[in-house]
Design an enzyme around this catalytic site. Structure first.
Site, PDB file in Angstrom:
ATOM      1  N   LYS A  66      -0.663  12.177   3.406  1.00 51.24           N
ATOM      2  CA  LYS A  66      -0.028  11.878   2.118  1.00 51.24           C
ATOM      3  C   LYS A  66       0.110  13.153   1.307  1.00 51.24           C
ATOM      4  O   LYS A  66      -0.814  13.981   1.279  1.00 51.24           O
ATOM      5  CB  LYS A  66      -0.883  10.841   1.370  1.00 51.24           C
ATOM      6  CG  LYS A  66      -0.259  10.289   0.091  1.00 51.24           C
ATOM      7  CD  LYS A  66      -1.152   9.222  -0.530  1.00 51.24           C
ATOM      8  CE  LYS A  66      -0.569   8.618  -1.788  1.00 51.24           C
ATOM      9  NZ  LYS A  66      -1.449   7.555  -2.362  1.00 51.24           N
ATOM     10  N   SER A 141       0.927   3.387  -3.361  1.00 50.97           N
ATOM     11  CA  SER A 141       1.722   4.602  -3.380  1.00 50.97           C
ATOM     12  C   SER A 141       1.758   5.340  -2.041  1.00 50.97           C
ATOM     13  O   SER A 141       2.596   6.220  -1.856  1.00 50.97           O
ATOM     14  CB  SER A 141       1.198   5.557  -4.453  1.00 50.97           C
ATOM     15  OG  SER A 141      -0.140   5.922  -4.175  1.00 50.97           O
ATOM     16  N   SER A 165      -3.614   1.751  -3.155  1.00 52.42           N
ATOM     17  CA  SER A 165      -2.528   2.515  -2.525  1.00 52.42           C
ATOM     18  C   SER A 165      -2.634   2.751  -1.026  1.00 52.42           C
ATOM     19  O   SER A 165      -1.646   3.137  -0.410  1.00 52.42           O
ATOM     20  CB  SER A 165      -2.367   3.862  -3.221  1.00 52.42           C
ATOM     21  OG  SER A 165      -1.648   3.674  -4.407  1.00 52.42           O
TER      22      SER A 165
END
Ligand code: GLN
Length: 471
Positions: A66, A141, A165
């Site tokens: 990420k 996210s 997330s």
């Protein structure tokens, strides 16, 4: 093939790290333009694979990281225009540990700006699409990481979870995602959103693969004072026999869900009974209010953490004669949702409002945690949905409050600091449905043991690769 299967092939010399990296890089080139999972692809990965010692434990396994987890010398944006062009001079501990074991960072994945969102639509660059239906969001996210794994653009990924997330996109994309106990994975090099809630977590298509990742990234770190002195024993735990357990189904998670989620819950309860667990309904009365407290505490911490982006230290810097102009013009580049959080966070911390909002939310957080501790006297694990429904359409949550409500079932684990795992447990109209297990503090290994038992009992029936597999 799953990550642990690829690892076995590399260990036996049947495939080289270079071949693995080539296959994944090719797949990213052909499939990612339609998905938007990656913000940066590591063009140097083949050279790194060539230079690898194939005897290392994770030799040649590509990991999608990420883009709020810093990678030395590799562009890291946190999905924000504020960090466009930022080349970190240091490495996040989780990444350093993966590299030390031979894993390859294949690229950096898309996210909602600074992790603030539940759909990856708040990325400053482009939205990511769900591989089960490209008109739908992948969740967020960590949407890019979830899609990378679900589409097998990487067998493993790292996400981060401040309020759901890792787990919510894992559920929307039909994969596994773990939010570890707060402190089990070092936050060193994780770009801070809400520091008392943030955790890096693994994402994969099997429980074994989560264990591989956790054994590599977890453990104490002198660079993060909040990291815990608990040694990871994940793969070992998966070898151990599963004791008979008491499962509490959280009543507050039983209504208001879509039919597919309701069905998956009922089916999972039957599977756990079949495994010899005792299954009963329990109440966690404060859970429905966790969202209210989260959306006070997380913005409060964010407003403080994001104060550092003023054009003097990192990434983008606006031109200007006077310092205040530079700061103003630089910070104007935050996206709308991030600005909203900074405003809300500054408000709830300001004099006269602190007691009414921040103070009360903190007191509530203690109560929520105490209730969870009491529940874990009665049962060993809690079961609840990850999300009230499967993936929603792109553009389907224009109202920010509607977007916040997506996190109803996930934020409780972060506020209480507990480990929570989302596992694939069904389908609704062809879209994946995920359920969550919560365990007592520090019992992350138990979550994986139970999820593995479920995976075996259901014969991996809820795991599909909509775009096929790399190997
Ligand atoms: N959707 C939640 C938020 O916007 C959680 C995000 C996260 O876990 N990073 O804050």
């Amino acid at each position: 093939m799953l990550a642990h299967e690829i690892r076995a092939k590399v260990a036996q010399g049947e495939v080289s790290p270079l071949e693995v990296a080539q296959v994944y890089l090719e797949r990213i080139r052909s499939l990612d333009p339609g998905l938007g999972a990656f913000l940066t692809v590591n063009e140097g990965v083949l050279g790194e694979a060539r230079a690898l010692d194939p005897r290392l434990p994770l030799a040649g396994l590509p990991v999608a990281v990420k883009d709020n987890i810093v990678t030395r010398g590799m562009r890291t944006t946190a999905g924000s225009r504020l960090l466009e062009g930022f080349l970190p001079p240091y490495e996040a501990t989780a990444v350093a540990r993966l590299k030390a074991r031979g894993a390859l960072v294949i690229g950096k994945t898309n996210l909602d700006e600074f992790g603030m969102g539940s759909s990856t639509e708040y990325s400053a660059f482009f939205p990511t699409r769900n591989p089960f239906d490209p008109t739908r969001v992948p969740g967020g996210s960590s949407g890019g990481s979830a899609v990378a794994v679900a589409a097998d653009l990487a067998p493993l990924a790292l996400g981060s979870d401040t309020g759901g997330s890792v787990r919510q996109p894992a559920a929307f994309c039909g994969i596994y995602g773990l939010k570890p106990t707060y402190g089990r994975v070092s936050r060193y090099g994780l770009i801070a959103y809400a520091s008392s809630l943030d955790q890096i977590g693994p994402m994969a298509r099997s429980v074994q693969d989560l264990a591989l990742l956790m054994d590599a990234i977890s453990g104490p770190d002198p660079l993060d004072a909040t990291s815990l002195d608990l040694r990871p024993r994940f793969q070992e735990a998966l070898e151990a026999p599963l004791p008979s357990l008491r499962l509490g189904v959280v009543r507050e998670g039983l209504s208001g869900n879509s039919p597919g989620v309701e069905g998956a819950l009922q089916e999972a309860m039957a599977v756990f009974r079949g495994l010899g667990f005792s299954v009963k309904e329990v109440s966690w009365p404060s859970l429905p209010l966790a969202l209210n407290a989260y959306y006070i505490l997380a913005p409060a911490e964010a407003s403080s953490n994001l104060a550092r982006y003023d054009g003097t230290l990192y990434g983008f810097r606006a031109e200007g004669e006077e310092l205040w102009r530079v700061v103003e013009e630089t910070r104007a580049r935050f996206g709308l949702e991030v600005k909203r959080r900074i405003l809300v966070g500054t408000f709830v911390l300001s004099s006269g409002y602190y007691e009414a909002y921040y103070g009360r939310a903190q007191a509530f957080r203690r109560r929520l945690k105490a209730e969870a501790q009491a529940l874990f006297q009665e049962v060993d694990l809690l079961l609840l949905p990850t999300t009230p429904h499967p993936a929603f359409p792109l553009g389907g949550r224009p109202d920010p409050l509607a977007m916040y409500r997506e996190d109803l079932y996930t934020v409780g684990a972060n506020l209480a600091g507990l480990p929570a795992l989302s596992f694939p447990a069904g389908f609704e109209d062809g879209l994946p449905v995920g359920l969550q297990l919560f365990a007592p503090w520090g019992r992350d290994e138990l979550l994986l043991q139970v999820a593995l038992a479920f995976e075996k009992a259901t014969d991996r029936a809820f795991l599909r690769t909509p775009l096929g597999e790399a190997f």
